[in-house]
Design an enzyme around this catalytic site. Sequence first.
Site: not given
Length: 279
Positions: A136, A170, A214, A225
Amino acid sequence: MASAAALLRRLRPSTTTFPLTRTLTTSFSSSTLSGGGSDPKNNNRSIQWVFLGCPGVGKGTYAGKLSSLLGVPHIATGDLVRQELSSSGPLSAQLAEIVNQGKLVSDEVIITLLSKRLEEGEGKGESGFILDGFPRTIRQAEILEGVTDIDLVVNLKLPERALIEKCLGRRICGECGKNYNVASINIEAENGRPAIVMAPLPPPPSCASKLITRADDTEEVVKERLRVYNEISQPLEDFYRKKGKLLEFDLPGGIPESWPKLLQALNLEEHEEKLSAAA
């Protein structure tokens, strides 16, 4: 705590787990993949690929499907982090704070978790990999490039609006751990960009009552993010672009629309057809 040296020990040229000889080049020849009609699961090819892309773009989905198709392990650092979080291990409290704030996990922690996973794979006789979520940063990429030969870096792309809707939709089955998505995405074409339609990925009845969200999938955390990822992704993309290893792939929609086009971009349609015919 293990350091970057642990990863170097796992990936040094003398290891038998991840040989340095490039056996799949960036020409992605279908004849090379098929091995003249042989099954790549039954030979010693070392497919060494990396998947990049914003959080929620679907790296794990497509890397996992290619892992099954090509017979190499899919190693997702996001899964490694979640496994550590659920294990109450020595890093779990530190990771919980980082993840819930939408921040990126440090190089040291990621390398520690990846080193552990590679050691476990070595014990199972694994060969090759498709990395998802690593590297990353430029530092991570330099460490990886210094000890092994990455064949291909696939950079998956979606508009930010679609990414946010996907992340907020999600869901995870609290019992079996499988991932689903309740979002129905329909973004109209504009400014030369084609429309994007992505149907929900609903759970089966056995999982429907056990779905959980989540903790880090809130709009505020998702946007943070994406901001952090976009800030650091450009140098990493440039790093691999200059090496001629970057394949940029704009997802045209959900899995039914995107999977065939991704296989086409990788010259793998014929390979999947042969495996399907042999099944």
